[in-house]
Write a protein that holds these residues in place. Structure first.
Motif, PDB file in Angstrom:
ATOM      1  N   LYS A 109       0.981  -1.196  -0.381  1.00 18.22           N
ATOM      2  CA  LYS A 109       0.046   0.190   0.068  1.00 18.22           C
ATOM      3  C   LYS A 109       0.789   1.182  -0.019  1.00 18.22           C
ATOM      4  N   VAL A 110       1.893   1.210   0.807  1.00 16.89           N
ATOM      5  CA  VAL A 110       2.662   2.496   0.938  1.00 16.89           C
ATOM      6  C   VAL A 110       3.730   2.523  -0.473  1.00 16.89           C
ATOM      7  N   ARG A 111       3.993   1.562  -0.971  1.00 11.02           N
ATOM      8  CA  ARG A 111       4.394   1.779  -2.326  1.00 11.02           C
ATOM      9  C   ARG A 111       3.680   2.236  -3.631  1.00 11.02           C
ATOM     10  N   MET A 112       2.371   1.789  -3.438  1.00 11.79           N
ATOM     11  CA  MET A 112       1.383   2.062  -4.447  1.00 11.79           C
ATOM     12  C   MET A 112       0.997   3.371  -4.186  1.00 11.79           C
ATOM     13  N   ILE A 113       0.871   3.950  -3.090  1.00 10.71           N
ATOM     14  CA  ILE A 113       0.599   5.530  -2.688  1.00 10.71           C
ATOM     15  C   ILE A 113       1.807   6.276  -3.390  1.00 10.71           C
ATOM     16  N   LEU A 114       3.093   5.942  -2.889  1.00 11.78           N
ATOM     17  CA  LEU A 114       3.963   6.812  -3.603  1.00 11.78           C
ATOM     18  C   LEU A 114       4.333   6.868  -4.828  1.00 11.78           C
ATOM     19  N   ALA A 115       4.014   5.501  -5.573  1.00 11.52           N
ATOM     20  CA  ALA A 115       4.100   5.458  -6.971  1.00 11.52           C
ATOM     21  C   ALA A 115       3.065   6.528  -7.771  1.00 11.52           C
ATOM     22  N   ARG A 116       1.949   6.239  -7.194  1.00 16.32           N
ATOM     23  CA  ARG A 116       0.574   7.211  -7.730  1.00 16.32           C
ATOM     24  C   ARG A 116       1.111   8.781  -7.354  1.00 16.32           C
ATOM     25  N   MET A 117       1.673   9.091  -6.203  1.00 14.41           N
ATOM     26  CA  MET A 117       1.880  10.449  -5.851  1.00 14.41           C
ATOM     27  C   MET A 117       3.116  10.842  -6.939  1.00 14.41           C
ATOM     28  N   VAL A 118       4.166  10.070  -7.147  1.00 10.16           N
ATOM     29  CA  VAL A 118       5.214  10.490  -8.151  1.00 10.16           C
ATOM     30  C   VAL A 118       4.467  10.806  -9.256  1.00 10.16           C
ATOM     31  N   GLY A 119       3.790   9.688 -10.030  1.00 12.33           N
ATOM     32  CA  GLY A 119       3.111   9.715 -11.202  1.00 12.33           C
ATOM     33  C   GLY A 119       2.322  11.037 -11.426  1.00 12.33           C
ATOM     34  N   ALA A 120       1.501  11.450 -10.418  1.00 16.43           N
ATOM     35  CA  ALA A 120       0.922  12.628 -10.445  1.00 16.43           C
ATOM     36  C   ALA A 120       1.694  13.946 -10.485  1.00 16.43           C
ATOM     37  N   PHE A 121       2.713  13.947  -9.679  1.00 13.86           N
ATOM     38  CA  PHE A 121       3.627  14.886  -9.951  1.00 13.86           C
ATOM     39  C   PHE A 121       4.385  15.191 -11.283  1.00 13.86           C
ATOM     40  N   LEU A 122       4.676  13.842 -12.027  1.00 12.25           N
ATOM     41  CA  LEU A 122       5.322  14.021 -13.188  1.00 12.25           C
ATOM     42  C   LEU A 122       4.306  14.648 -14.390  1.00 12.25           C
TER      43      LEU A 122
END
Length: 172
Positions: free
Chosen positions: A33-46
């Motif tokens: 869950k933490v990895r998915m949240i981090l990946a989605r945050m970085v994706g939205a930022f990009l």
């Protein structure tokens, strides 16, 4: 024509007693869950950065910079969208404790995502079990460690201890 008394069949079916315990499934899943949240945050930022580099005031619109900005913007957009839509598949096995068959099965997902049994052991063939606060260790008959499984809660630990207590030696 033959007459048959169906009451005798009903009594024998209800007379069969099964254990009232439920099967216990223990997974080896990491903290996805933490990895998915981090990946989605970085994706939205990009994705936001891919569009904001064109809207930023004072951004260079010279003909030499245009292809570089276009390539960087497209790369940010593709990587951002892929990070937003990524699904992390876990190929770690699951341990399934079956109270009716009185066995432990280790299930691993195949390439289609369906679980397949890779290990099946009867409770009678286990040497022992050692419970601690957050894990259980299952030992083979010769005393070697067979499995070390993480336990999610005290309820899972109590349910598993109740299932194993009749057939497996539980070490202190």
């Amino acid at each position: 024509m033959t007459a048959m008394n169906t009451n005798t069949l009903e009594q024998s079916a209800t007379g069969a007693r099964f254990e009232k315990s439920v099967p216990v499934l223990i997974t080896f899943a990491p903290n996805w869950k933490v990895r998915m949240i981090l990946a989605r945050m970085v994706g939205a930022f990009l994705i936001v950065m891919s569009f904001s580099m064109w809207l930023a005031p004072g951004s260079a619109m010279a003909a030499e910079v245009w292809p570089i900005k276009m390539a960087a913007s497209l790369a940010f957009l593709i990587v951002g969208v892929s990070l937003l839509t990524i699904q992390m598949l876990d190929s770690r096995p699951d341990a399934y404790f079956d109270p009716i068959r009185r066995e432990v099965r280790v299930l691993q997902k195949n390439e289609n995502g369906r679980p397949q049994t890779v290990l099946r052991r009867s409770y009678d063939t286990l040497g022992g079990a050692k419970f601690s606060d957050d894990q259980v260790e299952l030992f083979d008959v010769d005393g070697s460690l067979l499995m070390k499984l993480p336990l999610q809660s005290a309820d899972v630990s109590r349910a598993l201890k109740g299932q194993l207590s009749g057939s497996v030696t539980i070490f202190a």
